[in-house]
Scaffold this motif. Structure first.
Motif, short mmCIF file in Angstrom:
data_model
loop_
_atom_site.label_atom_id
_atom_site.label_comp_id
_atom_site.label_asym_id
_atom_site.label_seq_id
_atom_site.Cartn_x
_atom_site.Cartn_y
_atom_site.Cartn_z
N LEU A 37 -7.50 7.61 5.17
CA LEU A 37 -7.25 6.12 4.42
C LEU A 37 -8.07 6.43 3.31
O LEU A 37 -9.29 6.87 3.03
CB LEU A 37 -8.06 5.25 5.47
N VAL A 38 -7.45 5.96 2.00
CA VAL A 38 -7.95 6.22 0.71
C VAL A 38 -8.02 4.83 0.06
O VAL A 38 -6.84 3.95 0.25
CB VAL A 38 -7.22 7.11 -0.07
N THR A 39 -9.07 4.34 -0.20
CA THR A 39 -9.24 3.18 -0.88
C THR A 39 -9.61 3.11 -2.45
O THR A 39 -10.34 4.10 -2.75
CB THR A 39 -10.40 2.30 -0.31
N VAL A 40 -8.87 2.53 -3.27
CA VAL A 40 -9.12 2.52 -4.72
C VAL A 40 -9.60 1.17 -4.96
O VAL A 40 -9.18 -0.02 -4.64
CB VAL A 40 -7.92 2.87 -5.54
N ASP A 41 -10.29 1.03 -6.33
CA ASP A 41 -10.67 -0.23 -6.70
C ASP A 41 -10.79 -0.39 -8.21
O ASP A 41 -9.97 0.47 -8.87
CB ASP A 41 -12.19 -0.70 -6.29
N GLY A 42 -11.22 -1.16 -8.85
CA GLY A 42 -11.18 -1.38 -10.50
C GLY A 42 -9.88 -1.35 -11.13
O GLY A 42 -9.19 -2.24 -10.44
N ARG A 43 -9.86 -0.65 -11.94
CA ARG A 43 -8.59 -0.55 -12.81
C ARG A 43 -7.49 -0.35 -11.78
O ARG A 43 -6.21 -0.65 -12.05
CB ARG A 43 -8.66 0.33 -13.80
N GLU A 44 -7.67 0.71 -10.84
CA GLU A 44 -6.52 0.95 -9.97
C GLU A 44 -5.85 -0.29 -9.02
O GLU A 44 -4.87 -0.58 -8.93
CB GLU A 44 -6.55 2.15 -9.13
N ALA A 45 -7.02 -0.96 -8.65
CA ALA A 45 -6.76 -2.13 -7.76
C ALA A 45 -6.15 -3.24 -8.71
O ALA A 45 -5.05 -4.11 -8.14
CB ALA A 45 -8.09 -2.80 -7.28
N HIS A 46 -6.34 -3.09 -9.92
CA HIS A 46 -5.74 -4.26 -10.85
C HIS A 46 -4.29 -3.88 -11.21
O HIS A 46 -3.50 -4.75 -11.28
CB HIS A 46 -6.38 -4.11 -12.29
N HIS A 47 -3.98 -2.73 -11.47
CA HIS A 47 -2.73 -1.91 -11.36
C HIS A 47 -1.73 -2.59 -10.13
O HIS A 47 -0.69 -2.89 -10.40
CB HIS A 47 -2.69 -0.51 -11.58
N ALA A 48 -2.51 -2.57 -8.91
CA ALA A 48 -1.77 -2.76 -7.68
C ALA A 48 -1.27 -4.46 -7.72
O ALA A 48 -0.32 -4.76 -7.56
CB ALA A 48 -2.68 -2.48 -6.64
N ALA A 49 -2.27 -5.09 -8.43
CA ALA A 49 -2.04 -6.36 -8.45
C ALA A 49 -0.86 -6.91 -9.33
O ALA A 49 -0.09 -7.82 -9.20
CB ALA A 49 -3.53 -7.30 -8.85
N VAL A 50 -1.12 -6.10 -10.55
CA VAL A 50 -0.01 -6.38 -11.59
C VAL A 50 1.45 -5.99 -10.96
O VAL A 50 2.44 -6.55 -11.46
CB VAL A 50 -0.08 -5.29 -12.72
N ASN A 51 1.45 -4.86 -10.13
CA ASN A 51 2.60 -4.49 -9.64
C ASN A 51 3.02 -5.17 -8.34
O ASN A 51 3.96 -5.04 -7.38
CB ASN A 51 2.70 -2.93 -8.96
N ARG A 52 2.17 -6.11 -7.67
CA ARG A 52 2.32 -7.08 -6.59
C ARG A 52 2.57 -6.26 -5.33
O ARG A 52 3.34 -6.42 -4.62
CB ARG A 52 3.54 -7.96 -7.05
N LEU A 53 1.83 -5.32 -5.18
CA LEU A 53 1.94 -4.44 -3.87
C LEU A 53 1.78 -5.26 -2.55
O LEU A 53 0.96 -6.17 -2.55
CB LEU A 53 0.93 -3.13 -3.95
N ARG A 54 2.52 -4.84 -1.33
CA ARG A 54 2.53 -5.28 -0.54
C ARG A 54 2.35 -4.43 0.67
O ARG A 54 2.55 -3.14 0.68
CB ARG A 54 3.69 -6.31 0.07
N VAL A 55 1.51 -4.63 1.85
CA VAL A 55 1.29 -4.04 2.97
C VAL A 55 2.65 -3.29 3.43
O VAL A 55 3.74 -4.16 3.58
CB VAL A 55 0.59 -4.69 4.03
N GLY A 56 2.53 -1.95 3.81
CA GLY A 56 3.89 -1.32 4.21
C GLY A 56 4.56 -0.62 3.08
O GLY A 56 5.54 0.21 3.35
N GLU A 57 4.42 -1.05 1.58
CA GLU A 57 5.09 -0.35 0.60
C GLU A 57 4.72 1.04 0.77
O GLU A 57 3.68 1.41 0.76
CB GLU A 57 4.74 -1.02 -0.56
N GLN A 58 5.89 1.98 0.13
CA GLN A 58 5.57 3.25 0.03
C GLN A 58 5.36 3.57 -1.30
O GLN A 58 6.12 3.15 -2.30
CB GLN A 58 6.70 4.07 0.54
N ILE A 59 4.21 4.14 -1.85
CA ILE A 59 3.88 4.84 -3.22
C ILE A 59 3.44 6.01 -3.29
O ILE A 59 3.78 6.87 -2.18
CB ILE A 59 2.86 3.89 -3.70
N LEU A 60 3.08 6.65 -4.49
CA LEU A 60 2.61 8.05 -4.65
C LEU A 60 1.17 7.89 -5.15
O LEU A 60 0.99 7.04 -6.11
CB LEU A 60 3.55 8.67 -5.43
N LEU A 61 0.52 8.67 -4.57
CA LEU A 61 -0.85 8.70 -4.77
C LEU A 61 -1.37 10.13 -5.50
O LEU A 61 -0.82 11.05 -5.08
CB LEU A 61 -1.90 8.60 -3.64
#
Length: 243
Positions: free
Chosen positions: A18-42
């Motif tokens: 389990l990898v957790t990001v915060d700061g600007r990466e969390a802001h990026h997630a908010a802008v992209n409106r990520l939802r639980v279960g979505e598949q992304i690339l890290l």
């Protein structure tokens, strides 16, 4: 895969972690409106990538469950852009587009005709600003490697051992594509140098040639400093057989 996020410690994690990001990466997630279960690339911005699914989202952090990390090596030779500082945001537009088309690193050039100047506290501020630009552009372009941004240099200090420095000059006789095709296999980096508004001075061009740089012409038209670098990188990619 439509979204890429960066986690600095990804290379140290195993599949299933389990990898957790915060700061600007969390802001990026908010802008992209990520939802639980979505598949992304890290990624970590240094060549490590992993498929991941969103496990938890909050206003300040996002957690991902990763698959097995994989490694993507840097291309050889690397393509670097030596971009002269320019007025307005033209130099920033250049490095943003250069990142999207695959540049490996960016060198800010303090050219004689540069209207914009970095000195004192402006040096650190400028490098930080350019580093942020190439990082965000790397995410948009889904890149495993975030380009490096160096400290600013004068053109006379641009040529280094193992590099092929190609200086864009509309008066040159050698075509860029032809110069790229004759670069030795041992070349570490191809450095494409772009001048500011008004171009490099004759004295700068003479010093560059004396140091071993080659003056090249991109085409039959003269491009702005904001577009010349990305266009030259595209031509270089084709000449190297990468595109």
């Amino acid at each position: 895969m439509s979204s890429l996020f960066y986690a600095d410690d990804l290379a140290d994690r195993d599949g299933g972690a389990l990898v957790t990001v915060d700061g600007r990466e969390a802001h990026h997630a908010a802008v992209n409106r990520l939802r639980v279960g979505e598949q992304i690339l890290l990624g970590d911005g240094r060549g490590t990538l992993a498929d991941a699914s969103v496990e938890a989202v909050s206003p300040t952090s996002v957690s991902f469950r990763i698959g097995d990390p994989r490694r993507q090596e840097r291309p050889t030779p690397e393509i670097w852009l030596a971009q002269a500082l320019a007025k307005g945001d033209r130099d920033e537009l250049a490095i943003q587009a250069a990142t999207e088309v695959g540049v490996s690193g960016v060198i800010p050039l303090q050219a004689a005709r540069s209207i914009s100047r970095w000195s004192g506290p402006k040096v650190e501020k400028g490098v930080t600003r350019w580093t942020s630009i190439v990082r965000e552009a790397s995410k948009q372009a889904i890149r495993a490697w975030v380009p490096e941004v160096t400290a600013p240099l004068p053109p006379a200090d641009l040529v280094a051992d193992g590099d092929a420095v190609l200086v864009l000059d509309p008066r040159a006789d050698v075509r860029l594509a032809d110069a790229v095709r004759t670069v030795p296999d041992s070349t570490r980096r191809i450095v494409l140098a772009v001048g500011p508004e008004g171009g490099f001075t004759p004295e700068e061009l003479t010093r560059l040639e004396d140091a071993g740089a080659v003056l090249v012409v991109l085409g039959d038209t003269v491009l702005r400093t904001s577009t010349a670098g990305p266009a030259a990188i595209a031509v270089t990619n084709v000449a190297l057989g990468r595109w």
